[in-house]
Design a protein around this motif. Structure first.
Motif, PDB file in Angstrom:
ATOM      1  N   TYR A 119       0.836  -1.213   0.000  1.00  0.00           N
ATOM      2  CA  TYR A 119       0.000   0.000   0.000  1.00  0.00           C
ATOM      3  C   TYR A 119       0.867   1.258   0.000  1.00  0.00           C
ATOM      4  O   TYR A 119       0.538   2.261  -0.640  1.00  0.00           O
ATOM      5  N   ARG A 120       1.979   1.191   0.703  1.00  0.00           N
ATOM      6  CA  ARG A 120       2.893   2.345   0.716  1.00  0.00           C
ATOM      7  C   ARG A 120       3.435   2.599  -0.694  1.00  0.00           C
ATOM      8  O   ARG A 120       3.458   3.745  -1.177  1.00  0.00           O
ATOM      9  N   ALA A 121       3.872   1.545  -1.365  1.00  0.00           N
ATOM     10  CA  ALA A 121       4.432   1.698  -2.720  1.00  0.00           C
ATOM     11  C   ALA A 121       3.362   2.168  -3.702  1.00  0.00           C
ATOM     12  O   ALA A 121       3.628   3.018  -4.568  1.00  0.00           O
ATOM     13  N   VAL A 166      -7.650   0.625  -5.748  1.00  0.00           N
ATOM     14  CA  VAL A 166      -6.342   0.239  -5.201  1.00  0.00           C
ATOM     15  C   VAL A 166      -6.477  -1.095  -4.465  1.00  0.00           C
ATOM     16  O   VAL A 166      -5.689  -2.022  -4.666  1.00  0.00           O
ATOM     17  N   ARG A 167      -7.509  -1.228  -3.647  1.00  0.00           N
ATOM     18  CA  ARG A 167      -7.688  -2.484  -2.882  1.00  0.00           C
ATOM     19  C   ARG A 167      -7.892  -3.671  -3.823  1.00  0.00           C
ATOM     20  O   ARG A 167      -7.340  -4.738  -3.618  1.00  0.00           O
ATOM     21  N   GLU A 168      -8.700  -3.467  -4.882  1.00  0.00           N
ATOM     22  CA  GLU A 168      -8.928  -4.571  -5.841  1.00  0.00           C
ATOM     23  C   GLU A 168      -7.606  -5.074  -6.394  1.00  0.00           C
ATOM     24  O   GLU A 168      -7.339  -6.263  -6.432  1.00  0.00           O
ATOM     25  N   GLY A 198      -0.841  -7.671   7.472  1.00  0.00           N
ATOM     26  CA  GLY A 198      -1.495  -6.433   7.034  1.00  0.00           C
ATOM     27  C   GLY A 198      -2.665  -6.044   7.898  1.00  0.00           C
ATOM     28  O   GLY A 198      -2.574  -6.058   9.131  1.00  0.00           O
ATOM     29  N   ARG A 199      -3.769  -5.653   7.227  1.00  0.00           N
ATOM     30  CA  ARG A 199      -4.973  -5.224   7.941  1.00  0.00           C
ATOM     31  C   ARG A 199      -6.168  -6.106   7.617  1.00  0.00           C
ATOM     32  O   ARG A 199      -7.101  -6.190   8.390  1.00  0.00           O
ATOM     33  N   ASP A 200      -6.143  -6.695   6.416  1.00  0.00           N
ATOM     34  CA  ASP A 200      -7.325  -7.398   5.906  1.00  0.00           C
ATOM     35  C   ASP A 200      -6.993  -8.797   5.403  1.00  0.00           C
ATOM     36  O   ASP A 200      -7.760  -9.384   4.649  1.00  0.00           O
ATOM     37  N   GLN A 201      -5.863  -9.321   5.815  1.00  0.00           N
ATOM     38  CA  GLN A 201      -5.424 -10.588   5.220  1.00  0.00           C
ATOM     39  C   GLN A 201      -6.306 -11.758   5.665  1.00  0.00           C
ATOM     40  O   GLN A 201      -6.675 -12.607   4.862  1.00  0.00           O
ATOM     41  N   ASP A 231      -4.960   8.636  14.655  1.00  0.00           N
ATOM     42  CA  ASP A 231      -5.582   9.014  13.382  1.00  0.00           C
ATOM     43  C   ASP A 231      -5.575   7.831  12.416  1.00  0.00           C
ATOM     44  O   ASP A 231      -6.546   7.571  11.710  1.00  0.00           O
ATOM     45  N   ARG A 232      -4.455   7.117  12.389  1.00  0.00           N
ATOM     46  CA  ARG A 232      -4.339   5.979  11.466  1.00  0.00           C
ATOM     47  C   ARG A 232      -5.305   4.873  11.885  1.00  0.00           C
ATOM     48  O   ARG A 232      -5.964   4.272  11.039  1.00  0.00           O
ATOM     49  N   ASP A 233      -5.416   4.628  13.191  1.00  0.00           N
ATOM     50  CA  ASP A 233      -6.379   3.625  13.678  1.00  0.00           C
ATOM     51  C   ASP A 233      -7.775   3.967  13.177  1.00  0.00           C
ATOM     52  O   ASP A 233      -8.495   3.107  12.669  1.00  0.00           O
ATOM     53  N   GLN A 275      -8.737   5.868  10.668  1.00  0.00           N
ATOM     54  CA  GLN A 275      -8.904   5.724   9.213  1.00  0.00           C
ATOM     55  C   GLN A 275      -8.988   4.243   8.819  1.00  0.00           C
ATOM     56  O   GLN A 275      -9.812   3.855   7.999  1.00  0.00           O
ATOM     57  N   ASP A 276      -8.131   3.396   9.411  1.00  0.00           N
ATOM     58  CA  ASP A 276      -8.103   1.980   9.032  1.00  0.00           C
ATOM     59  C   ASP A 276      -9.353   1.228   9.515  1.00  0.00           C
ATOM     60  O   ASP A 276      -9.834   0.319   8.849  1.00  0.00           O
ATOM     61  N   GLU A 277      -9.877   1.650  10.684  1.00  0.00           N
ATOM     62  CA  GLU A 277     -11.048   0.943  11.233  1.00  0.00           C
ATOM     63  C   GLU A 277     -12.347   1.398  10.589  1.00  0.00           C
ATOM     64  O   GLU A 277     -13.306   0.639  10.530  1.00  0.00           O
TER      65      GLU A 277
END
Ligand code: DC
Length: 216
Positions: free
Chosen positions: A35-37, A104-106, A125-128, A171-173, A175-177
């Motif tokens: 995701y960073r790349a 992007v996710r697809e 990751g977050r959704d594996q 903030d990241r939590d 956004q990700d949640e």
């Protein structure tokens, strides 16, 4: 065999994933790096990354031509090596932003499944465990209190202010949640790991016990 490790930023999942991959001699896939790349690739090409006005088709068209290559400790996307540019918090925040984009996710989910075919692999990751490999035999979900995670981040940074780091983590939590697509959450069959008061060695010991029991 696929093992998934999902969880919060700075919850210790990357260190655990490295330790487990070494102990089991499995491949390791750090999907946060992907995701960073992806975020960097879009920014380098001058894409508007405002969620409401972004060029969804343009992103899809660009990514249709690109593939990930993930040799150990590297992330290569569309032939460009992003490894040296993705370690900063800015790249993490950019990744979290583009991680809210469906196109992007697809793309990244398809690439993650492609890279795992026929492999003994740990996907972090977050959704594996929820969205990408719901059939994985072993799933872990990592958590630690925001204060502990901020303190851990402080140890990795040279010049940093604790309150700023704590805010970035919160903030990241959020956004990700809260994203509608594949939000950060534990799969119902994931083993939860609160690392707030555990050493890396203890976390690894517990994970190995679980994996060995499931494999046996
Ligand atoms: O694990 P990390 O901090 O490198 O991840 C950076 C961001 O990328 C994270 O905040 C959200 C996004 N990400 C995601 O949406 N799905 C993943 N499987 C991995 C990361």
């Amino acid at each position: 065999m696929v093992i998934t490790i999902d969880g919060y930023a700075a919850s210790g999942k990357s260190s655990a994933a490295i330790g487990l991959a070494n102990a089991l001699q499995f491949r390791l896939l750090n999907t946060g790096w992907m995701y960073r790349a992806a975020g960097m690739a879009l920014r380098d090409r001058g894409f508007d990354l405002v969620p409401e006005t972004r060029d969804r088709e343009g992103i899809r068209d660009l990514f249709a031509e690109f593939h990930f290559d993930m040799p150990p400790d590297k992330v290569i996307f569309g032939g460009v090596d992003f490894t040296d540019r993705i370690m900063c918090e800015g790249a993490g925040a950019l990744a979290s932003l583009v991680g809210t984009f469906a196109e992007v996710r697809e793309k990244l989910k398809a690439e993650q499944r492609r890279l795992a075919i026929g492999e003994d692999i740990i996907c972090e990751g977050r959704d594996q465990g929820t969205a990408v490999f719901p059939e994985a035999r072993v799933k872990f979900f990592f958590w630690a209190s925001p204060e502990v995670r901020a303190a851990r981040r402080m140890n990795q940074l040279v010049h940093a202010d604790y309150d700023t780091v704590l805010k970035q983590i919160r903030d990241r939590d959020t956004q990700d949640e809260s994203r509608s697509l594949d939000p950060l959450m534990a799969a119902p069959d994931a083993i939860r790991c609160d690392t707030s008061e555990l050493s890396e060695a203890e976390v690894l010991r517990q994970m190995l016990a679980v994996v060995n029991a499931r494999r046996g």
